[in-house]
Scaffold this motif. Structure first.
Motif, PDB file in Angstrom:
ATOM      1  N   ILE A  66       8.633   6.966  10.239  1.00 40.69           N
ATOM      2  CA  ILE A  66       7.754   6.036  10.966  1.00 40.69           C
ATOM      3  C   ILE A  66       8.372   4.647  11.032  1.00 40.69           C
ATOM      4  O   ILE A  66       8.389   4.009  12.097  1.00 40.69           O
ATOM      5  N   VAL A  67       8.893   4.154   9.910  1.00 46.07           N
ATOM      6  CA  VAL A  67       9.505   2.819   9.882  1.00 46.07           C
ATOM      7  C   VAL A  67      10.709   2.760  10.820  1.00 46.07           C
ATOM      8  O   VAL A  67      10.879   1.795  11.586  1.00 46.07           O
ATOM      9  N   GLY A  68      11.544   3.795  10.775  1.00 40.90           N
ATOM     10  CA  GLY A  68      12.702   3.822  11.665  1.00 40.90           C
ATOM     11  C   GLY A  68      12.299   3.860  13.129  1.00 40.90           C
ATOM     12  O   GLY A  68      12.893   3.164  13.965  1.00 40.90           O
ATOM     13  N   GLY A  69      11.275   4.662  13.439  1.00 42.16           N
ATOM     14  CA  GLY A  69      10.815   4.750  14.824  1.00 42.16           C
ATOM     15  C   GLY A  69      10.243   3.441  15.330  1.00 42.16           C
ATOM     16  O   GLY A  69      10.532   3.004  16.449  1.00 42.16           O
ATOM     17  N   VAL A  70       9.425   2.791  14.501  1.00 45.59           N
ATOM     18  CA  VAL A  70       8.830   1.510  14.895  1.00 45.59           C
ATOM     19  C   VAL A  70       9.910   0.448  15.083  1.00 45.59           C
ATOM     20  O   VAL A  70       9.855  -0.353  16.026  1.00 45.59           O
ATOM     21  N   PHE A 129       7.689  10.519   1.501  1.00 40.55           N
ATOM     22  CA  PHE A 129       8.828   9.608   1.644  1.00 40.55           C
ATOM     23  C   PHE A 129       9.499   9.789   3.007  1.00 40.55           C
ATOM     24  O   PHE A 129       9.801   8.805   3.702  1.00 40.55           O
ATOM     25  N   GLY A 130       9.728  11.049   3.391  1.00 36.17           N
ATOM     26  CA  GLY A 130      10.359  11.311   4.683  1.00 36.17           C
ATOM     27  C   GLY A 130       9.514  10.836   5.850  1.00 36.17           C
ATOM     28  O   GLY A 130      10.037  10.302   6.839  1.00 36.17           O
ATOM     29  N   THR A 131       8.189  11.009   5.738  1.00 32.22           N
ATOM     30  CA  THR A 131       7.287  10.552   6.800  1.00 32.22           C
ATOM     31  C   THR A 131       7.328   9.040   6.953  1.00 32.22           C
ATOM     32  O   THR A 131       7.397   8.513   8.066  1.00 32.22           O
ATOM     33  N   VAL A 132       7.298   8.339   5.810  1.00 31.68           N
ATOM     34  CA  VAL A 132       7.333   6.872   5.847  1.00 31.68           C
ATOM     35  C   VAL A 132       8.645   6.381   6.457  1.00 31.68           C
ATOM     36  O   VAL A 132       8.649   5.487   7.322  1.00 31.68           O
ATOM     37  N   ALA A 174       0.829  -1.205   0.000  1.00 26.91           N
ATOM     38  CA  ALA A 174       0.000   0.000   0.000  1.00 26.91           C
ATOM     39  C   ALA A 174       0.869   1.263   0.000  1.00 26.91           C
ATOM     40  O   ALA A 174       0.592   2.233  -0.715  1.00 26.91           O
ATOM     41  N   ILE A 175       1.930   1.244   0.806  1.00 28.36           N
ATOM     42  CA  ILE A 175       2.834   2.397   0.861  1.00 28.36           C
ATOM     43  C   ILE A 175       3.524   2.614  -0.479  1.00 28.36           C
ATOM     44  O   ILE A 175       3.652   3.748  -0.964  1.00 28.36           O
TER      45      ILE A 175
END
Length: 332
Positions: free
Chosen positions: A160-164, A154-157, A128-129
């Motif tokens: 979020i992925v790095g934080g998770v 792109f920066g938001t994704v 989906a992303i």
């Protein structure tokens, strides 16, 4: 303690290490030879090799395995360190390592199955992303949208992925700063049931292990309760220990806390009456792990629907926004 915790041994490599140690000790190999092989093994990751080197140095200086393991700090889990110490005293290290292998192998399989059940959901989320990213690229190239939209997305994704990823890694290592996040997950409907079942399965596995290795009863109980990693249970460690020390059975001590499932309590009661508590704990762990797997599959189906529902809503909004823009241009 710093924000980023020190490296810890992984479940899979710890299970493998316990198995190799049990086999080598049964074969009568010298301790220095055993640990030298671990240091020279190319299959071990550098963090494990460094700790094996520390243990090897201790053994070469005449210290016991448990004393060498104590030199590694928090790299190995407390339960592992405690039981190896018992094995050094009782001269029963091969059996101790064999039981530890079964314990950590079971925990690793449970975690692997959990991640396997989530892999389909994560793949759909990635799809989906990716699709949304392609749509933004297309609109930037042919629809007149600013290219900054894609880079913001792109920066938001990535953030979020790095934080998770960071939170998940530190949560599995029990970093203190992740505990408030853990408290929030325990309140999510359906997910709270999964967490409870997996916590009780870990508790049952730990009771099976510690009660089967000659460990002090009270210390075994505290270790097992802490291994559940569920705050609702760990808050009751003192109360349960006091009840057992006062002469109460495990069934009564657990019952008085009002935090355990009825079927869990009944199985403990049966195990105590029949004198087969260790075997009963093993069966409870398997049953709860299977039940948790069923809940996980149901939970992932709901997540799959939610992912594509949100994706469809966002995509429809973007299409209507594009249509409105072109309609306004035509009317002008």
């Amino acid at each position: 303690m710093g924000l980023i915790p020190a490296p810890r041994v992984r479940l899979k490599e710890l299970a493998g290490l316990c198995n190799r140690l049990a086999v080598s000790l049964d074969a009568g190999l010298d301790l220095r030879q055993i640990w030298r092989r671990e240091v020279e093994s190319e299959a071990n990751r550098p963090a494990l090799v460094r700790q094996c080197q520390t243990i090897l140095c201790a053994v070469e200086q005449g210290e016991t395995i448990s004393e060498g393991i104590d030199r590694t700090g928090e790299f190995f889990p407390p339960l592992f360190r405690e039981l190896v110490g018992i094995g050094d005293v009782t001269c029963d290290l091969p059996d101790i390592f064999r039981v530890l292998h079964e314990y950590y192998q079971s925990r690793w399989k449970t975690r692997r199955d959990f991640l396997s059940n989530l892999s389909g959901t994560l793949a759909q989320l990635a799809g989906a992303i990716f699709t949304m990213g392609l749509f933004l690229i297309f609109m930037s190239a042919f629809g007149g949208w600013p290219a900054s939209y894609f880079w913001i997305y792109f920066g938001t994704v990535v953030g979020i992925v790095g934080g998770v990823t960071l939170v998940t890694r530190d949560f599995l290592r029990r970093a203190p700063w992740t505990q408030p996040i853990a408290q929030m997950t325990f309140k999510i409907p359906h997910l709270d049931k999964i967490v409870e079942l997996l916590s009780l399965a870990r508790l049952a596995r730990s009771l099976q292990l510690t009660f089967n290795t000659g460990m002090d009863t009270f210390e075994a109980l505290r270790f097992s309760l802490r291994s559940s990693m569920h705050p609702k249970i760990t808050r009751k460690i003192g109360q349960i220990a006091e009840a057992v020390e006062a002469g109460e059975s495990l069934y009564i001590a657990f019952l008085q806390t009002n935090v355990f499932r009825r079927d869990f309590l009944e199985m403990i009661h049966v195990g105590e009456i029949s004198g087969s508590l260790v075997e009963v704990m093993g069966r409870i762990a398997v049953a709860y792990e299977d039940e948790a797997s069923d809940y996980i599959r149901s939970f992932t189906r709901v997540l799959n629907f939610a992912i594509w529902f949100v994706f469809a809503i966002v995509l429809i909004c973007l299409i209507f926004s594009l249509y409105s823009r072109y309609l306004g241009a035509l009317q002008a």
